[in-house]
Design a protein around this motif. Structure first.
Motif, mmCIF file in Angstrom:
data_model
loop_
_atom_site.group_PDB
_atom_site.id
_atom_site.type_symbol
_atom_site.label_atom_id
_atom_site.label_comp_id
_atom_site.label_asym_id
_atom_site.label_seq_id
_atom_site.Cartn_x
_atom_site.Cartn_y
_atom_site.Cartn_z
ATOM 1 N N LYS A 1 -22.013 37.257 73.634
ATOM 2 C CA LYS A 1 -21.587 38.082 72.505
ATOM 3 C C LYS A 1 -21.674 37.353 71.167
ATOM 4 O O LYS A 1 -21.493 37.973 70.110
ATOM 5 C CB LYS A 1 -20.169 38.606 72.730
ATOM 6 N N ALA B 1 -23.744 42.351 74.682
ATOM 7 C CA ALA B 1 -22.372 42.854 74.787
ATOM 8 C C ALA B 1 -21.527 42.094 75.803
ATOM 9 O O ALA B 1 -20.309 42.291 75.870
ATOM 10 C CB ALA B 1 -22.399 44.340 75.161
ATOM 11 N N HIS C 1 -29.446 44.796 74.410
ATOM 12 C CA HIS C 1 -28.139 45.212 73.879
ATOM 13 C C HIS C 1 -27.036 44.969 74.907
ATOM 14 O O HIS C 1 -25.938 44.508 74.550
ATOM 15 C CB HIS C 1 -28.176 46.696 73.498
#
Length: 314
Positions: free
Chosen positions: A184, A179, A175
């Motif tokens: 992304k 980010a 995750h």
């Protein structure tokens, strides 16, 4: 790192040859490829030291059984205890039992929930999980870019047991990478546990495929689930030359899968070195020496380009 540990252990064995230490070891599970290498590392390092004997018990993935093993070690008066926890949230009770008896305790591989507040004469030997999932996810990102995947590249995550800190951390690492500005363009579309198991990894992937889930890469918390995913993809005729499946641990089966052109990414976790590091720490504390609260064995990225280097390591 392994050479350093070996030399240190041998030096400790020579220096303390007049001593005799009986160490109780509770393993979460014997029937696991990675943990077998870890256990063999402990036994081999202990065999290289004068006067060190191990009593190794299988907790069979049962928290209650493991707690009983710790209590039995305490009652029998072992000189030190090593634990590979079944449930990392249950480690406070283990720490308390050992501390009250004044027996040194070393957690190996799986991070105890109380790692930041371990009692005196307790330590944690492992690899920093922040590195594992980060190395994995960054390489998935690079491979997707190489394939020309743009915005909306879909990722699925196979998670280990959610009671295990490593599963939570490795998932969070993915995750965190998603980010970042560089990665992304990736999107996590599904994440479920397959309990570190090849069989459950096979079943989970089969369920995803049956549901029509579309994805561009699989990020698995360990190699066993990744291999299970590959088996299902092959059975469904979905395994292509450029299919991206990534694991962690660099087990022998995973490296064989990579050599066969299937697994694209894994991360070497030095199970043998962790086992030796656990013995070293336990023996030193049993002999009244100081050891750091955290002993880190580095993770290393493994790809088809460098896989040959790791074939004999795990």
């Amino acid at each position: 790192m392994k050479k350093f540990l070996i030399s240190t252990v041998l030096a400790a064995g020579i220096a303390g040859s007049a001593s005799a230490e009986n160490i109780g070891v509770s393993m979460a599970l014997f029937d696991d490829n990675f943990l077998t290498v870890l256990r063999n590392g402990m036994q081999d390092y202990a065999n290289g030291m004068d006067g060190v004997t191990l009593q190794i018990e299988d907790a069979q993935n049962d928290v209650g059984k493991q707690l009983n093993q710790i209590q039995n070690f305490v009652a029998s008066g072992v000189d030190a205890i090593i634990v590979n926890p079944v449930d990392t949230d249950a480690t406070v009770a283990m720490s308390n039992a050992a501390a009250e008896a004044g027996i040194p305790l070393v957690y190996v591989n799986r991070e105890p929930v109380n790692v930041d507040s371990l009692p005196e004469k307790q330590a944690f030997v492992a690899s920093d999980e922040k590195e594992s999932g980060t190395l994995q996810a960054k390489e998935i990102c690079r491979l997707l870019k190489e394939k020309g995947k743009g915005e909306g590249a879909k990722i699925v995550i196979m998670m280990g047991e959610l009671s295990n800190q490593a599963a939570r951390m490795r998932t969070q690492d993915v995750h965190d990478v998603v980010a970042t500005d560089d990665c992304k363009f990736m999107q996590i579309v599904e994440e479920q546990t397959a309990m570190w198991s090849r069989t459950q990894g096979t079943d989970l992937m089969a369920n995803w495929l049956s549901a029509g889930l579309e994805f561009d890469a699989v990020a698995s918390n360990n190699d066993e689930m990744a291999i299970g995913a590959i088996q299902s993809l092959k059975a469904a005729g979905k395994m292509k030359k450029d299919t991206i499946v990534a694991g962690i641990d660099a087990t022998r089966d995973a490296l064989a899968s990579m050599k066969a052109g299937e697994l694209k990414v894994t991360v070497f976790q030095d199970a043998y070195g962790q086992g030796g590091g656990g013995i070293e720490a336990a023996v030193k504390m049993a002999r009244g020496e100081k050891v750091p609260a955290n002993v880190w064995i580095p993770f290393e990225l493994v790809t088809p380009a460098n896989v040959d280097k790791y074939l004999s390591k795990n």
